[in-house]
Scaffold this active site. Structure first.
Site, PDB file in Angstrom:
ATOM      1  N   ASP A 128      35.575  13.904  36.968  1.00  0.00           N
ATOM      2  CA  ASP A 128      34.855  12.729  37.693  1.00  0.00           C
ATOM      3  C   ASP A 128      34.167  13.726  38.876  1.00  0.00           C
ATOM      4  O   ASP A 128      34.640  14.554  39.222  1.00  0.00           O
ATOM      5  CB  ASP A 128      35.594  11.693  38.115  1.00  0.00           C
ATOM      6  CG  ASP A 128      34.945  10.888  39.184  1.00  0.00           C
ATOM      7  OD1 ASP A 128      33.857  10.385  38.804  1.00  0.00           O
ATOM      8  OD2 ASP A 128      35.391  10.470  40.254  1.00  0.00           O
ATOM      9  N   ASP A 181      32.426  12.314  42.061  1.00  0.00           N
ATOM     10  CA  ASP A 181      32.722  11.827  43.607  1.00  0.00           C
ATOM     11  C   ASP A 181      34.428  11.788  43.800  1.00  0.00           C
ATOM     12  O   ASP A 181      34.985  10.713  43.069  1.00  0.00           O
ATOM     13  CB  ASP A 181      32.049  10.706  43.930  1.00  0.00           C
ATOM     14  CG  ASP A 181      30.187  10.669  43.840  1.00  0.00           C
ATOM     15  OD1 ASP A 181      29.794  10.905  44.880  1.00  0.00           O
ATOM     16  OD2 ASP A 181      30.089  10.388  42.704  1.00  0.00           O
ATOM     17  N   ASP A 219      39.882   9.938  40.128  1.00  0.00           N
ATOM     18  CA  ASP A 219      40.356   9.080  41.441  1.00  0.00           C
ATOM     19  C   ASP A 219      40.231   7.684  41.215  1.00  0.00           C
ATOM     20  O   ASP A 219      40.219   6.917  42.380  1.00  0.00           O
ATOM     21  CB  ASP A 219      39.915   9.923  42.528  1.00  0.00           C
ATOM     22  CG  ASP A 219      38.394   9.413  43.008  1.00  0.00           C
ATOM     23  OD1 ASP A 219      37.860   9.627  41.931  1.00  0.00           O
ATOM     24  OD2 ASP A 219      38.289   9.153  44.088  1.00  0.00           O
TER      25      ASP A 219
END
Length: 239
Positions: free
Chosen positions: A30, A32, A188
């Site tokens: 991922d 960001d 996250d």
């Protein structure tokens, strides 16, 4: 904090070694909150937008947790009591400001450079699957001198479906030339780990990312949990 690799209760072992570790032939990230700490730029853009509307600015650390969930999540965290129309106007202003500040303060998380160097050195292909629009994701990765090192950069508008749908994950797998079962995907947010599970990839929670106190990350589907990027590197070296 000591770097830790936290296997889930579902991780299978043979002769004391994680079979999952030996399966990893590619790594996807991922963007960001996992690969890059983009919160400083995003919160700067948010505060510029809030200023446009005469609203108070936000402190980075107070709102960092929302940075992985997109521009509207940032607006909601900053001004939860506004109506939808007002939030949409601020969101549009945020995106306009972000276009100008994208990459200004963003940087790789501590330990990420070493992980990427290991992947390159071992000829393990890696790439990004993000829900961030390509007009923001690609310039950021170019600014960080990463775009040319990645055979796959899949953005939120690369396919008709975005995470947690498996479509962008499978597209990235085809571009790095590794079957989904041989890929570790790091994220996250809950949707990241759901996307990994939906596409038959190994899922690793990036605990260094933008995970809020109420997220209950331990309940997300996952194979591993990592405190730092160095812990990911240690796992790969075990393979």
């Amino acid at each position: 904090m000591t770097d830790q690799i936290l296997p889930s209760a579902n991780t299978k072992t043979i002769d004391g070694k994680r079979t999952a570790t030996m399966q990893i032939k590619g790594v996807l990230f991922d963007l960001d909150g996992t690969l890059v700490d983009t919160a400083p730029d995003l919160v700067l853009a948010l505060n510029l937008a809030l200023k446009d509307f005469g609203l108070p600015s936000q402190h980075l650390e107070d709102i960092r947790f929302a940075a992985s969930h997109g521009s509207l999540a940032l607006v909601n965290a900053a001004q939860p009591h506004l109506n939808d129309e007002e939030k949409a106007a601020i969101q549009q202003a945020l995106l306009e400001h972000y276009h100008n500040v994208n990459g200004q303060e963003a940087k790789l998380f501590d330990g990420m450079s070493a992980l990427l160097e290991h992947l390159s050195g071992q000829q393990i292909p890696f790439g990004v699957v993000t829900n961030k629009a390509a007009r923001f994701a690609r310039p950021l990765l170019h600014r960080l001198a990463l775009a040319n090192k990645m055979p796959a950069i899949i953005s939120g508008d690369s396919t008709t479906q975005s995470k947690p749908h498996p479509a962008p994950m499978r597209l990235a797998a085809s571009q790095i030339g590794v079957s989904c079962q041989g890929i570790l995907y790091l994220g996250d947010a809950k949707r990241d780990l759901e996307a990994a599970r939906n596409s038959d990839m190994l899922g690793g929670i990036a605990h260094w990312g933008y995970i809020g106190n109420n997220d209950e990350a331990h309940l997300w589907p996952h194979d591993f949990g990592f405190d730092t990027p160095v812990a990911v590197l240690e796992l790969l070296r075990q393979g």
